[in-house]
Scaffold this active site. Structure first.
Site, PDB file in Angstrom:
ATOM      1  N   GLU A 153      13.331  20.321  -3.840  1.00 49.22           N
ATOM      2  CA  GLU A 153      12.342  19.610  -3.037  1.00 49.22           C
ATOM      3  C   GLU A 153      11.383  20.620  -2.402  1.00 49.22           C
ATOM      4  OE1 GLU A 153      15.215  17.248  -0.669  1.00 49.22           O
ATOM      5  OE2 GLU A 153      15.691  16.193  -2.665  1.00 49.22           O
ATOM      6  N   HIS A 180      15.738  24.883  -2.972  1.00 51.88           N
ATOM      7  CA  HIS A 180      15.990  23.602  -3.273  1.00 51.88           C
ATOM      8  C   HIS A 180      14.924  23.062  -4.044  1.00 51.88           C
ATOM      9  CE1 HIS A 180      16.716  19.338  -2.757  1.00 51.88           C
ATOM     10  NE2 HIS A 180      18.174  19.823  -2.460  1.00 51.88           N
ATOM     11  N   GLU A 206      21.405  22.329  -9.508  1.00 48.23           N
ATOM     12  CA  GLU A 206      20.958  21.176  -9.207  1.00 48.23           C
ATOM     13  C   GLU A 206      19.994  20.572 -10.366  1.00 48.23           C
ATOM     14  OE1 GLU A 206      22.068  20.176  -5.020  1.00 48.23           O
ATOM     15  OE2 GLU A 206      20.252  20.931  -4.772  1.00 48.23           O
ATOM     16  N   SER A 211      23.495  13.793  -6.926  1.00 52.48           N
ATOM     17  CA  SER A 211      23.942  12.390  -7.098  1.00 52.48           C
ATOM     18  C   SER A 211      25.521  12.557  -6.862  1.00 52.48           C
ATOM     19  CB  SER A 211      23.527  11.513  -8.358  1.00 52.48           C
ATOM     20  OG  SER A 211      22.173  11.082  -8.053  1.00 52.48           O
ATOM     21  N   ASN A 242      23.938  18.375   2.579  1.00 55.49           N
ATOM     22  CA  ASN A 242      22.648  18.702   2.710  1.00 55.49           C
ATOM     23  C   ASN A 242      22.152  17.224   3.444  1.00 55.49           C
ATOM     24  OD1 ASN A 242      19.912  19.168   2.765  1.00 55.49           O
ATOM     25  ND2 ASN A 242      19.649  19.217   0.559  1.00 55.49           N
ATOM     26  N   TRP A 243      21.949  17.500   4.845  1.00 56.47           N
ATOM     27  CA  TRP A 243      21.453  16.036   5.316  1.00 56.47           C
ATOM     28  C   TRP A 243      19.875  15.836   5.179  1.00 56.47           C
ATOM     29  CZ3 TRP A 243      24.259  17.085  10.837  1.00 56.47           C
ATOM     30  CH2 TRP A 243      25.478  16.568  10.660  1.00 56.47           C
ATOM     31  N   LYS A 244      19.363  16.936   4.729  1.00 57.78           N
ATOM     32  CA  LYS A 244      17.726  16.730   4.350  1.00 57.78           C
ATOM     33  C   LYS A 244      16.819  16.415   5.739  1.00 57.78           C
ATOM     34  CE  LYS A 244      18.645  16.123  -0.484  1.00 57.78           C
ATOM     35  NZ  LYS A 244      18.198  15.819  -1.590  1.00 57.78           N
ATOM     36  N   GLY A 303      19.105  12.619  -6.032  1.00 49.81           N
ATOM     37  CA  GLY A 303      18.645  11.513  -5.424  1.00 49.81           C
ATOM     38  C   GLY A 303      18.348  10.330  -6.132  1.00 49.81           C
ATOM     39  N   GLY A 362      23.906  15.415  -1.115  1.00 47.93           N
ATOM     40  CA  GLY A 362      22.714  15.064  -0.250  1.00 47.93           C
ATOM     41  C   GLY A 362      23.021  13.537   0.406  1.00 47.93           C
TER      42      GLY A 362
END
Ligand code: PGA
Length: 261
Positions: free
Chosen positions: A101, A99, A171, A217, A12-14, A177, A238
């Site tokens: 976020e 997700h 998650e 993480s 997941n490159w965000k 993160g 991530g």
């Protein structure tokens, strides 16, 4: 004999890696994963990097493309939204839904997430549904309650076939993160719980087939141990996926883990 679920490692490159950075990334990544054929790899770029990634992956077998979000609407006057049909047009097979976020920074509710689940299945896109509790919820012993609620709402009214074609990423919000990974015991316990709930929502064969990913993480240093847990079938990565070599290490470890089984 326990059913073998193929491991799946997803990046997941965000909001990172521009379209012009995709090609050097893929060159480095593909070099490192030569000979890897027993792991499913999914790359999930930003929307603007999707066309380039799609083009570069078109001649490659075994690496699939995912999107980070999808509109809950079909088409029309929804400025800034991206529809399922637009994603299919770029050969996107997977979409992240729910997700943390999106839930916490952009106010996505379980109702919106449910709509997104329905529309992606209607368009033959396999969602990766993300669930997980906050630190406060874990501290007050409510993690299972929260996960159960998120899953029941997302899957409400979905057919057994649609549930089968979904992946779930556990998650924990406190691990995303932050560098603070869930312990293997915590992650395995949550995954086992999710699998049991899937059995209740569908049947035993679906619950044994569905693939459950851990995210939060994940690094090359901790992925091997996490992936060795019986109910953890993969990872959603991530930060560590932004470096092609570090992401490749996780993929290589997953293959090693398959050949050990
Ligand atoms: P992280 O992100 O690996 O940077 O914790 C995981 C995710 O948000 O999917």
């Amino acid at each position: 004999m326990a059913l073998l679920r193929k491991k799946i490692i997803s990046a997941n490159w965000k909001m990172n890696i521009t379209a012009s950075e995709v090609s050097p990334y893929l060159t480095a990544f593909l070099e490192e994963i030569k000979g890897i054929n027993e792991v499913d790899v999914i790359l999930i770029p930003s929307f603007t990097s999707l066309p380039k990634t799609s083009e570069l992956l078109s001649s490659l077998q075994g690496i699939r493309l995912g999107a980070q979000n999808i509109s809950s609407h079909d088409k029309g006057a929804f400025t800034g939204e991206i529809s399922a049909v637009m994603l299919r047009d770029l050969f996107v097979h997977h979409v992240l839904i729910g997700h943390s976020e999106r839930r916490h920074l952009f106010g996505e509710t379980n109702t919106i997430i449910h709509e997104k689940m329905k529309i992606s299945h209607l368009n033959q896109m396999n969602p990766i549904l993300c669930v997980g509790e906050t630190l406060e919820e874990r501290r007050s012993g409510k993690e299972k309650q929260v996960i159960e609620h998120q899953l029941r709402e997302a899957f409400s009214g979905l057919s057994v076939n649609q549930i089968t074609h979904t992946m779930i990423a556990y998650e924990p919000v406190w691990a995303i993160g932050t560098g603070q990974t869930a312990s293997v015991e915590q992650a395995q316990e949550a995954h086992f719980f999710i699998r049991s709930l899937i059995e209740e929502l569908s049947d035993a064969s679906v619950s044994q087939k569905i693939r459950l990913l851990y995210g939060g993480s994940v690094t090359p240093e901790n992925s091997e141990e996490l992936l060795s847990a019986p109910d953890i079938d993969g990872a959603l990565v991530g930060s560590a996926s932004l470096d092609p070599r570090s992401f490749a290490k996780i993929v290589v470890q997953a293959q090693r883990n398959c050949t050990k089984e």
